[in-house]
Design a protein around this motif. Sequence first.
Motif, PDB file in Angstrom:
ATOM      1  N   ASP A 319      51.356  26.040  12.557  1.00 55.46           N
ATOM      2  CA  ASP A 319      50.816  26.100  13.917  1.00 55.46           C
ATOM      3  C   ASP A 319      51.577  27.124  14.760  1.00 55.46           C
ATOM      4  O   ASP A 319      50.970  27.867  15.536  1.00 55.46           O
ATOM      5  N   ILE A 320      52.907  27.137  14.579  1.00 56.43           N
ATOM      6  CA  ILE A 320      53.720  28.097  15.340  1.00 56.43           C
ATOM      7  C   ILE A 320      53.307  29.526  14.971  1.00 56.43           C
ATOM      8  O   ILE A 320      53.154  30.396  15.820  1.00 56.43           O
ATOM      9  N   MET A 321      53.090  29.745  13.660  1.00 56.15           N
ATOM     10  CA  MET A 321      52.729  31.104  13.240  1.00 56.15           C
ATOM     11  C   MET A 321      51.347  31.484  13.774  1.00 56.15           C
ATOM     12  O   MET A 321      51.152  32.592  14.289  1.00 56.15           O
ATOM     13  N   LEU A 322      50.389  30.571  13.674  1.00 59.00           N
ATOM     14  CA  LEU A 322      49.030  30.886  14.153  1.00 59.00           C
ATOM     15  C   LEU A 322      49.049  31.192  15.644  1.00 59.00           C
ATOM     16  O   LEU A 322      48.402  32.134  16.123  1.00 59.00           O
ATOM     17  N   ASP A 323      49.844  30.420  16.365  1.00 57.90           N
ATOM     18  CA  ASP A 323      49.948  30.615  17.801  1.00 57.90           C
ATOM     19  C   ASP A 323      50.593  31.983  18.120  1.00 57.90           C
ATOM     20  O   ASP A 323      50.116  32.724  18.985  1.00 57.90           O
TER      21      ASP A 323
END
Length: 423
Positions: A319-323
């Motif tokens: 999620d952190i990477m997608l964000d």
Amino acid sequence: MTTPWNHRYAQRMHNMGSSLLRELLKLTQDSEIISFAGGLPAPEVFPVDAFREASCKVLQEQGQRALQYGASEGYFPLRQWIVEHMAHYGIRAKVENILITSGSQQALDLIGKVMINPGDLILTESPTYLGALQAWRSYQAEFTSIPVDEDGVRTDLLEEALCSGPKFMYILPNFQNPAGVTLSLERRKFLVDIADIYGIPIIEDDPYGELRYEGDNVTPLVVLDAQKHIQQTDNGNEQGFLRGNVIYISTFSKTLAPGLRLAWIVAPADVINHCVIAKQGMDLHSSTFVQMTAYELIKDGFLRDHVRHIREVYGYRRDIMLDALERYFPEGATWTKPKGGLFLWVTLPEGVDTMTLMPKALENKVAYVPGSAFYAADGLPNTFRLNFSNASPDQIEIGIKRLGEVIEQELARHTTDRLVIAG
Ligand SMILES: Cc1ncc(COP(=O)(O)O)c(C=O)c1O
């Protein structure tokens, strides 16, 4: 480089991969570089204490056996555990259908050794797992491939590819390495049906199936195939599996630790017997001590809770990477949104070559794997793979920002070049 050994290497070594990429990936070891290149699990999640306890217990209680040679098929109680574990996913097998291997990389190599004659055609996804290409190139396989999209391999293109008579198909159904995509149920059913009609076996490589961060499990190909045979033979139960057209591979590398080098093949007993003979020539058997320790650790349900923890950690990092990608990557870049696994796949505008961009990324202290590594033949040069399991959330944020800057500069340079040419 010419050395006195050059003329002694076997022909099979001639086309064993691009050394430029290997040299670039070596540079990612620099501790200042935030690397999204490797497929490494997060070392923080390795159950070190639990392993210490399990290995002490094995040595105390069964030390002599643990340090002795063992059966090539693998440690019997571990094989039995795998039978039960597979049953949770609907995969019906007996112990004789299980072979323990030294990593699923060895499973792929064994399949190559057992099945591939020089010149045999193998049908892969495009892009696909680099390690499978490497293993099978050494048996002088040729490759034909079908592209993947968000729903996995494009089965609408399958029939034509099957007409070229491949020896087998190599399919990564869950959170594919490198693209992160998952094969839909509809396509799985079609794939199994058509494989059966054309008599082409499927190698189902599933290292990431348990690392799902959202949504429901999709039925494995090996199960769909078994159901089909049960319907056909109409006499139920194991008959279906044993006549199966699918060889299934999985591993403890992503759920316990890759350093164990512990994985397994599920296949009809006859295939297992052939693989056992091939394995004897490779390493006699996988480490007895490691198998016994892993069994000691997982026999009472440890893995269930441990995998739950890993899912939380990796799901959060994804999620952190997608964000971060949304915030830092320039317009024109797109990426897959995997529901599990360790990787996502980025596509940049046409004309950008991620291999030539890599030194600039390294200068900016960030690394990825250029997409060209994952194609059996010419692939899309404007793609690359990112791993989100290994770097910490803070590093992911910083690394994606750095990469975004590199890409932005590159796109700006392309625009300037085009203007100059037009002018
Ligand atoms: C699709 C796939 N197959 C096989 C492997 C090999 O895994 P191991 O040998 O660690 O079990 C990997 C490793 O990343 C992989 O991504």
